[in-house]
Design an enzyme around this catalytic site. Structure first.
Site, PDB file in Angstrom:
ATOM      1  CB  THR A  47      -5.556  -2.389  -1.810  1.00  0.00           C
ATOM      2  OG1 THR A  47      -4.388  -1.884  -1.165  1.00  0.00           O
ATOM      3  CG2 THR A  47      -5.611  -3.893  -1.646  1.00  0.00           C
ATOM      4  CE1 TYR A 110       8.619 -11.299  -2.718  1.00  0.00           C
ATOM      5  CE2 TYR A 110      10.820 -10.502  -2.202  1.00  0.00           C
ATOM      6  CZ  TYR A 110       9.987 -11.510  -2.629  1.00  0.00           C
ATOM      7  OH  TYR A 110      10.507 -12.737  -2.953  1.00  0.00           O
ATOM      8  CE1 TYR A 137      -4.097   1.609   2.023  1.00  0.00           C
ATOM      9  CE2 TYR A 137      -3.361   1.475  -0.254  1.00  0.00           C
ATOM     10  CZ  TYR A 137      -4.157   1.020   0.763  1.00  0.00           C
ATOM     11  OH  TYR A 137      -5.029  -0.021   0.545  1.00  0.00           O
ATOM     12  CE  LYS A 164      -7.619   3.131   2.075  1.00  0.00           C
ATOM     13  NZ  LYS A 164      -7.803   2.292   0.865  1.00  0.00           N
TER      14      LYS A 164
END
Length: 279
Positions: A47, A110, A137, A164
């Site tokens: 990110t 999405y 993640y 993560k």
């Protein structure tokens, strides 16, 4: 296990050149900086690395540059997650060819997905990854989808290497640690690192480690050495610095601060963000 002791990995920023492309030279300089700061690995194209705004070829360009710069000195955990299973599988195959140590994929975004769909997604990715460790993640604030502790437990039994966790929720983090005790769970925020380590995590994948790798590493090392008073002091310092970075648009502030540090080292490093973030 990818790491034998508590580990710190920067969630690497992606520098861009004047034409808006990936600046490989600046990226290599930054990797050198964080390695000098003592990190145990790096995670490009997450990110913080503006992953959703990178083309597939750019992701591979960044990953290849990071592998080259790391030169085997630290682990490279490449994030290649995309909304579709097939697109992520293709990136996993290509990333494996450039010498990564492990691969990560964010929970698809999405559309809304349930646990069954997410488990099927990661099982397909596990098959593609093969012997390369695969990490999930989770960042529900960005993806709109949540990975349950039960789904993580199922996937850990199937061979998922770890997670993560960027939920920012200490209770959910404890649930993950309990659900998959043999997996490598990383906190996504260094502000939660000490509590995470005390709960049995493997460390953190932290945006702040782009700027102060030495500080985040010092916290992890203090915990590992059972210097609890030092660890408490360092945790407070880390939390305060993270609050400062989050004053205003955090990615803008972080990238601007890193660019200044790199300039002080005599390296070129652009602070621009990829459009529309940088518009």
């Amino acid at each position: 296990m990818l790491f034998d002791a508590p580990a710190v990995l920067p969630a690497l920023l992606t520098p861009f050149d004047g034409a808006g492309g990936v600046d490989r030279a600046a990226l290599r300089e930054h990797v050198e900086f964080v390695i000098e700061g003592g990190v145990d690995g790096v995670m490009p194209c997450g990110t913080t690395g503006e992953t959703a705004l990178l083309e597939a070829d750019e992701v591979l360009d960044v990953v290849a540059a990071v592998v080259e710069a790391a030169a085997g000195r630290v682990k490279v955990l490449a994030h290649v997650g995309r909304p579709s299973t097939r697109a992520t599988q293709r990136l996993i195959e290509r990333a494996k060819d450039v010498g990564i140590d492990a691969v990560a994929a964010v929970v698809p975004y999405y559309y809304a997905f349930d646990d069954g769909q997410l488990v099927a997604h990661y099982r397909a990715l596990l098959e593609t990854a093969g012997e390369t460790p695969l990490f999930a993640y989770t960042f529900p604030a960005r993806t709109g989808n949540d990975l349950s502790a039960g789904a993580l437990a199922t996937l850990a039994e199937d061979g998922l290497a770890g997670l993560k966790d960027s939920t920012g929720d200490p209770e959910r983090h404890r649930e993950y640690l309990a659900a998959a005790p043999n997996a490598e769970i990383f906190a996504g925020s260094p502000s939660l690192l000490l509590g995470s380590l005390r709960g049995g995590s493997r460390g953190c994948v932290a945006a702040l480690a782009n700027l102060r790798p030495d500080l985040v590493v010092a916290l992890a090392r203090a915990f590992a050495d059972d210097r609890q008073a030092d660890a408490e002091r360092l945790q407070a310092e880390v939390a305060e610095l993270e609050r400062e970075v989050r004053q205003g648009p955090p990615l803008v502030r972080l990238k601007t601060a890193v660019a200044e540090v790199m300039r002080e080292r005599g390296a070129r490093y652009g602070a621009a963000l990829r459009s529309p973030l940088g518009a």
